[in-house]
Design a protein around this motif. Structure first.
Motif, PDB file in Angstrom:
ATOM      1  N   MET A 238       0.821  -1.217   0.000  1.00  0.00           N
ATOM      2  CA  MET A 238       0.000   0.000   0.000  1.00  0.00           C
ATOM      3  C   MET A 238       0.857   1.270   0.000  1.00  0.00           C
ATOM      4  O   MET A 238       0.339   2.381  -0.114  1.00  0.00           O
ATOM      5  CB  MET A 238      -0.896   0.060   1.251  1.00  0.00           C
ATOM      6  CG  MET A 238      -1.664  -1.206   1.526  1.00  0.00           C
ATOM      7  SD  MET A 238      -0.662  -2.394   2.438  1.00  0.00           S
ATOM      8  CE  MET A 238      -1.859  -3.687   2.726  1.00  0.00           C
ATOM      9  N   LEU A 239       2.170   1.118   0.131  1.00  0.00           N
ATOM     10  CA  LEU A 239       3.070   2.260   0.268  1.00  0.00           C
ATOM     11  C   LEU A 239       3.131   3.086  -1.024  1.00  0.00           C
ATOM     12  O   LEU A 239       3.042   2.544  -2.128  1.00  0.00           O
ATOM     13  CB  LEU A 239       4.470   1.735   0.609  1.00  0.00           C
ATOM     14  CG  LEU A 239       5.403   2.605   1.425  1.00  0.00           C
ATOM     15  CD1 LEU A 239       4.766   3.038   2.727  1.00  0.00           C
ATOM     16  CD2 LEU A 239       6.700   1.845   1.695  1.00  0.00           C
ATOM     17  N   LYS A 240       3.328   4.396  -0.882  1.00  0.00           N
ATOM     18  CA  LYS A 240       3.462   5.278  -2.046  1.00  0.00           C
ATOM     19  C   LYS A 240       4.784   4.977  -2.762  1.00  0.00           C
ATOM     20  O   LYS A 240       5.851   5.002  -2.146  1.00  0.00           O
ATOM     21  CB  LYS A 240       3.410   6.741  -1.586  1.00  0.00           C
ATOM     22  CG  LYS A 240       3.408   7.736  -2.731  1.00  0.00           C
ATOM     23  CD  LYS A 240       3.112   9.156  -2.238  1.00  0.00           C
ATOM     24  CE  LYS A 240       4.292   9.729  -1.475  1.00  0.00           C
ATOM     25  NZ  LYS A 240       4.068  11.137  -1.084  1.00  0.00           N
ATOM     26  N   LYS A 241       4.712   4.693  -4.059  1.00  0.00           N
ATOM     27  CA  LYS A 241       5.907   4.282  -4.815  1.00  0.00           C
ATOM     28  C   LYS A 241       6.735   5.481  -5.259  1.00  0.00           C
ATOM     29  O   LYS A 241       7.961   5.397  -5.367  1.00  0.00           O
ATOM     30  CB  LYS A 241       5.477   3.484  -6.050  1.00  0.00           C
ATOM     31  CG  LYS A 241       4.627   2.266  -5.748  1.00  0.00           C
ATOM     32  CD  LYS A 241       4.062   1.670  -7.033  1.00  0.00           C
ATOM     33  CE  LYS A 241       3.020   0.610  -6.696  1.00  0.00           C
ATOM     34  NZ  LYS A 241       2.331   0.106  -7.893  1.00  0.00           N
ATOM     35  N   ASP A 242       6.068   6.584  -5.556  1.00  0.00           N
ATOM     36  CA  ASP A 242       6.729   7.750  -6.143  1.00  0.00           C
ATOM     37  C   ASP A 242       7.861   8.263  -5.251  1.00  0.00           C
ATOM     38  O   ASP A 242       7.647   8.566  -4.070  1.00  0.00           O
ATOM     39  CB  ASP A 242       5.689   8.858  -6.369  1.00  0.00           C
ATOM     40  CG  ASP A 242       6.252  10.001  -7.184  1.00  0.00           C
ATOM     41  OD1 ASP A 242       7.089   9.732  -8.067  1.00  0.00           O
ATOM     42  OD2 ASP A 242       5.865  11.156  -6.922  1.00  0.00           O
TER      43      ASP A 242
ATOM     44  N   THR B  43       6.044  14.403  10.429  1.00  0.00           N
ATOM     45  CA  THR B  43       4.770  14.800   9.824  1.00  0.00           C
ATOM     46  C   THR B  43       4.821  16.275   9.458  1.00  0.00           C
ATOM     47  O   THR B  43       5.811  16.970   9.718  1.00  0.00           O
ATOM     48  CB  THR B  43       3.607  14.560  10.809  1.00  0.00           C
ATOM     49  OG1 THR B  43       3.815  15.377  11.968  1.00  0.00           O
ATOM     50  CG2 THR B  43       3.545  13.106  11.230  1.00  0.00           C
ATOM     51  N   SER B  44       3.729  16.756   8.878  1.00  0.00           N
ATOM     52  CA  SER B  44       3.680  18.142   8.413  1.00  0.00           C
ATOM     53  C   SER B  44       3.891  19.144   9.540  1.00  0.00           C
ATOM     54  O   SER B  44       4.312  20.274   9.307  1.00  0.00           O
ATOM     55  CB  SER B  44       2.339  18.411   7.723  1.00  0.00           C
ATOM     56  OG  SER B  44       1.268  18.079   8.591  1.00  0.00           O
TER      57      SER B  44
ATOM     58  N   ILE C 102      -8.784  13.872  13.854  1.00  0.00           N
ATOM     59  CA  ILE C 102      -9.048  12.697  13.018  1.00  0.00           C
ATOM     60  C   ILE C 102      -8.615  12.980  11.580  1.00  0.00           C
ATOM     61  O   ILE C 102      -7.936  12.166  10.940  1.00  0.00           O
ATOM     62  CB  ILE C 102     -10.543  12.316  13.073  1.00  0.00           C
ATOM     63  CG1 ILE C 102     -10.915  11.821  14.480  1.00  0.00           C
ATOM     64  CG2 ILE C 102     -10.873  11.249  12.035  1.00  0.00           C
ATOM     65  CD1 ILE C 102     -12.406  11.644  14.711  1.00  0.00           C
ATOM     66  N   ASN C 103      -8.959  14.161  11.076  1.00  0.00           N
ATOM     67  CA  ASN C 103      -8.606  14.519   9.701  1.00  0.00           C
ATOM     68  C   ASN C 103      -7.108  14.736   9.533  1.00  0.00           C
ATOM     69  O   ASN C 103      -6.547  14.423   8.476  1.00  0.00           O
ATOM     70  CB  ASN C 103      -9.380  15.761   9.254  1.00  0.00           C
ATOM     71  CG  ASN C 103     -10.842  15.442   8.959  1.00  0.00           C
ATOM     72  OD1 ASN C 103     -11.147  14.414   8.361  1.00  0.00           O
ATOM     73  ND2 ASN C 103     -11.751  16.302   9.386  1.00  0.00           N
ATOM     74  N   PHE C 104      -6.436  15.252  10.567  1.00  0.00           N
ATOM     75  CA  PHE C 104      -4.979  15.415  10.518  1.00  0.00           C
ATOM     76  C   PHE C 104      -4.308  14.054  10.317  1.00  0.00           C
ATOM     77  O   PHE C 104      -3.430  13.892   9.469  1.00  0.00           O
ATOM     78  CB  PHE C 104      -4.461  16.071  11.803  1.00  0.00           C
ATOM     79  CG  PHE C 104      -2.968  15.984  11.960  1.00  0.00           C
ATOM     80  CD1 PHE C 104      -2.132  16.845  11.266  1.00  0.00           C
ATOM     81  CD2 PHE C 104      -2.386  15.021  12.783  1.00  0.00           C
ATOM     82  CE1 PHE C 104      -0.748  16.751  11.393  1.00  0.00           C
ATOM     83  CE2 PHE C 104      -1.017  14.922  12.920  1.00  0.00           C
ATOM     84  CZ  PHE C 104      -0.189  15.791  12.220  1.00  0.00           C
ATOM     85  N   ILE C 105      -4.736  13.061  11.101  1.00  0.00           N
ATOM     86  CA  ILE C 105      -4.151  11.724  10.999  1.00  0.00           C
ATOM     87  C   ILE C 105      -4.421  11.133   9.612  1.00  0.00           C
ATOM     88  O   ILE C 105      -3.526  10.563   8.977  1.00  0.00           O
ATOM     89  CB  ILE C 105      -4.699  10.796  12.107  1.00  0.00           C
ATOM     90  CG1 ILE C 105      -4.270  11.310  13.488  1.00  0.00           C
ATOM     91  CG2 ILE C 105      -4.205   9.365  11.909  1.00  0.00           C
ATOM     92  CD1 ILE C 105      -4.965  10.610  14.649  1.00  0.00           C
TER      93      ILE C 105
ATOM     94  N   ARG D  55      -2.530   9.549   4.145  1.00  0.00           N
ATOM     95  CA  ARG D  55      -2.606   9.707   2.683  1.00  0.00           C
ATOM     96  C   ARG D  55      -1.232  10.011   2.090  1.00  0.00           C
ATOM     97  O   ARG D  55      -0.914   9.574   0.983  1.00  0.00           O
ATOM     98  CB  ARG D  55      -3.572  10.837   2.316  1.00  0.00           C
ATOM     99  CG  ARG D  55      -5.035  10.495   2.522  1.00  0.00           C
ATOM    100  CD  ARG D  55      -5.962  11.576   1.989  1.00  0.00           C
ATOM    101  NE  ARG D  55      -7.343  11.280   2.360  1.00  0.00           N
ATOM    102  CZ  ARG D  55      -7.996  11.879   3.352  1.00  0.00           C
ATOM    103  NH1 ARG D  55      -7.404  12.836   4.064  1.00  0.00           N
ATOM    104  NH2 ARG D  55      -9.232  11.541   3.630  1.00  0.00           N
ATOM    105  N   ASN D  56      -0.406  10.775   2.821  1.00  0.00           N
ATOM    106  CA  ASN D  56       0.914  11.159   2.322  1.00  0.00           C
ATOM    107  C   ASN D  56       1.821   9.958   2.093  1.00  0.00           C
ATOM    108  O   ASN D  56       2.768  10.037   1.310  1.00  0.00           O
ATOM    109  CB  ASN D  56       1.599  12.122   3.301  1.00  0.00           C
ATOM    110  CG  ASN D  56       0.932  13.477   3.337  1.00  0.00           C
ATOM    111  OD1 ASN D  56       0.238  13.853   2.386  1.00  0.00           O
ATOM    112  ND2 ASN D  56       1.116  14.226   4.419  1.00  0.00           N
TER     113      ASN D  56
END
Length: 704
Positions: A183-187, A312-313, A349-352, A357-358
């Motif tokens: 599921m990890l982001k490949k880019d 994190t951000s 909740i939305n922060f997490i 998503r990142n």
């Protein structure tokens, strides 16, 4: 000098005690009932130690004290582990980030804090093998220069652990990382580093510590609050000294005195309230911080691989971990007020979710509607009252003995509960001349761990006819005590499984666990869904569905009246709604939800709606849905159908209007709502109707 000590520090070895041979266990076979424990609290002339607080630290203090042969009592105003100790990230860890700070700032105190935590991690995995296990955690790397930097830091983590290193960390190529964590982001991914920490079932671990203390003779009682502290004048100094507490049984309202030579304040975020009972002039030392976690479906992470987002951000660390066949993500870190009922905020909740998503592939749609539960735990950060700078946050824990003799333990972390308890009892023994000898809790196996083995679940399947998944769950929750739970399980009346009726179909919790929970001092339905089982933490809707049966079983065992049963049901529903994120989940679909469907989508869903609303009333009821289901030979219980429509019936008038249906489909499209039973039901029914084609007149029963 600091770096030299890092490398040359000898590998620590745990000095295990032959605990079972040396220590008395007056209640090895059967635990005293809660009523018997309350009687002991009231009838004992004087205890050596009274611990206030039934979280991990308080329970650890009680276990440390009773195994030193001190006469020990513990009171908790709610349930064991009802506060912060059940709302953690579920990790038993040394603290990779603390080690990073220690090296970057050459901070020896931080280094020793990590070393102590790694020692305690090893001990905890050994003394409760059924409740804990090593977990590999992946740190994905997206810049080439970070690979050697993170690798050096993680290798140092292994080195500090020494002989207690769980498994050696290793580097993965991009392709291997994606193979293990698809599921990890490949880019831009260049590789990953995998290291090991421990994971546990925090509430059950807390309970195991408390029950082990009870087995060894500690008088422990939940739902017993301290009304005020008792004091007497010291004949030698003329000063007032704490000599016990006035307590109240929260369930009956009965008040009584518990006298003790030493009172220990282990109340976590509520530390200051007890300190002010001791001396109203005391200033606050607790600076509470809220940490929110969310639970999303298990398909978001591999079965046995966690993920660490080191930056994190906003600079916080986020863990993304498999837990109880679900995925847990967190935590946040925001200042908060002290409350016994913290509520997860929608912004947290939305922060997490945004951080998740990142790191995940764009192919994986991270939906708000996939949040199955959410909770907030209050981390009790403290300032040291012994320090000249009382404003600076203590990075570790503090032990303080007041002028009146009240011993306070505050701060720290889950992993180090045992060493914190040892240090607290050492201070208490010295301040109050209690005797009793040194701590004996290193290597002391906790409740359920003695007879556990990795293959224990096979015996449960073979001896009792339990489902494989249920047997594995019981073994991992109760250890050697799983056989006691299995013995209480009722015959199903089916060919298989022979025994063990599930509370809800998709989770392995069975009805006999509710009966056993009462033996483990569960007093309310909340105790069962939140801490004896973890259903409320895993899926609020499933917990809500199980509640009537749980209340029914407990009601029979505890002789509850109809009024009491109703109160229990309402209290548990309120708990799920406010503290476990049900409100946040339900608020994703409201009467003000904006419809963001395009023209084609509106036409498509309107057409689907009219297949149910044959009379063009503008709304559908259970009768309309039942009629369509009968046409496709599907049967659904009427009560279940009412529940399905009620989820979408925003104005609660017993029917679903077209606008409400369009709001639902818009929320589904945006990912705010997932697994909507009505949306899936109507889509499936429409597809079945389209496959069948129009019904002929003679088959419909019409015509003349």
């Amino acid at each position: 000098c600091f770096m030299l000590s890092l490398i040359s520090e000898p590998r620590a070895r745990l000095a295990y005690v032959a605990a079972e041979g040396e220590l008395k266990q007056p209640f090895k076979d059967e635990l005293p009932t809660r009523q018997a424990q309350l009687s002991t609290l009231q009838d004992t002339e004087e205890f050596d130690v009274l611990v206030v607080g039934g979280g991990a630290t308080g329970s650890g203090c009680a276990l440390d004290a009773v195994t030193r042969n001190l006469k020990t009592a513990l009171v908790e105003r709610n349930d064991f582990s009802s506060g912060t100790s059940s709302r953690s990230t579920k990790l038993i860890h040394g603290g990779v980030r603390y080690l990073q700070k220690a090296i970057m700032k050459l901070d020896y105190e931080q280094y020793m804090m990590v070393k102590e935590a790694l020692h305690e991690r090893s001990n905890l995995l050994d003394i409760a093998p059924h409740l804990s296990a090593p977990l590999p955690i992946m740190l994905p790397v997206y810049k080439w220069w970070q690979l050697p930097y993170y690798w050096a830091g993680i290798k140092m983590y292994d080195l500090v652990a020494g002989g207690q290193c769980l498994k050696s960390s290793y580097v993965l190529s991009k392709s291997k990382a994606l193979e293990l964590f698809p599921m990890l982001k490949k880019d831009k991914l260049v590789g990953a580093i995998v290291y090991y920490d421990g994971q546990h079932n925090d509430a059950r671990m807390n309970l195991a510590i408390a029950l082990t203390a009870a087995r060894h003779g500690a008088a422990i009682a939940n739902y017993t609050e301290v009304v005020h502290l008792l004091k007497k004048t010291d004949a030698g100094t003329g000063k007032e000294k704490v000599c016990g507490a006035r307590c109240r049984d929260v369930i009956t309202g009965n008040e009584f005195d518990v006298r003790a030579k030493c009172v220990i304040n282990a109340t976590g975020p509520f530390t200051d309230s007890l300190r002010k009972m001791d001396d109203g002039k005391n200033t606050n030392i607790c600076q509470p911080s809220a940490g929110v976690h969310i639970v999303i479906p298990g398909y978001y992470s591999p079965d046995n691989m966690g993920l660490l987002d080191p930056a994190t951000s906003d600079g916080r660390v986020i863990f993304f971990l498999p837990w109880e066949k679900m995925t847990i993500a967190g935590t946040t870190d925001t200042p908060t007020d002290i409350t016994a009922h913290p509520i997860p905020r929608e912004e947290d909740i939305n922060f997490i979710l945004n951080e998740v998503r990142n790191y995940l592939s764009p192919d994986v749609e991270v939906r708000r509607g996939d949040v199955l539960a959410a909770w907030s735990g209050i981390r009790p950060l403290v300032t040291d009252p012994n320090s000249k700078d009382t404003q600076s946050i203590c990075r570790n824990h503090i032990v303080n003995v007041s002028d009146s003799g009240l011993v306070t333990i505050a701060g720290g972390k889950w992993t180090t509960y045992r060493s914190m308890a040892e240090e607290t009892l050492d201070a208490a023994v010295a301040a109050h001349r209690l005797g009793g000898g040194p701590s004996k809790t290193v290597g002391l196996v906790l409740e359920g761990g003695q007879d556990w083995s990795p293959t224990l679940y096979i015996r449960l399947v073979q001896d009792y006819g339990l489902e494989n998944e249920v047997a594995q769950h019981l073994a991992a929750t109760y250890g050697g005590k799983a056989f006691d739970v299995a013995k209480m399980a009722r015959v199903t009346g089916k060919r298989w499984p022979i025994v063990g009726n599930r509370l809800v179909s998709e989770f392995p919790y069975i009805e006999s666990e509710v009966q056993y929970a009462v033996k483990e001092y569960a007093c309310t339905a909340i105790d069962v869904i939140a801490r004896r089982t973890r259903l409320g933490f895993l899926n609020v809707q499933a917990a809500d569905e199980a509640l009537p049966r749980i209340v029914d079983i407990m009601g029979k065992m505890l002789d509850w009246s109809d009024k009491k049963r109703t109160e229990e049901l309402e209290a548990a529903k309120k708990f799920l709604y406010l503290e476990m994120g049900y409100r946040s989940r339900s608020e994703q679909l409201t009467g003000t939800t904006e419809i963001t469907l395009d023209t084609q989508e509106v036409a498509k869903y309107t057409n689907r709606f009219h297949k149910f609303d044959k009379d063009s009333k503008g709304f559908i009821t259970t009768v309309d849905v039942q009629r369509v289901l009968q046409n496709i030979s599907v049967q659904i219980d009427e009560n279940a159908l009412h529940e399905i429509l009620n989820e979408v019936d925003l104005n609660k008038n017993g029917q679903v209007e077209l606008n409400e249906f369009l709001q639902l489909m818009s929320a589904v499209k945006k990912g705010q709502v997932s697994d909507s039973r009505l949306a899936i039901l109507m889509k499936t029914a429409e597809e079945s109707l389209d496959l069948r084609g129009p019904v002929t007149v003679d088959r419909s029963g019409g015509g003349v």
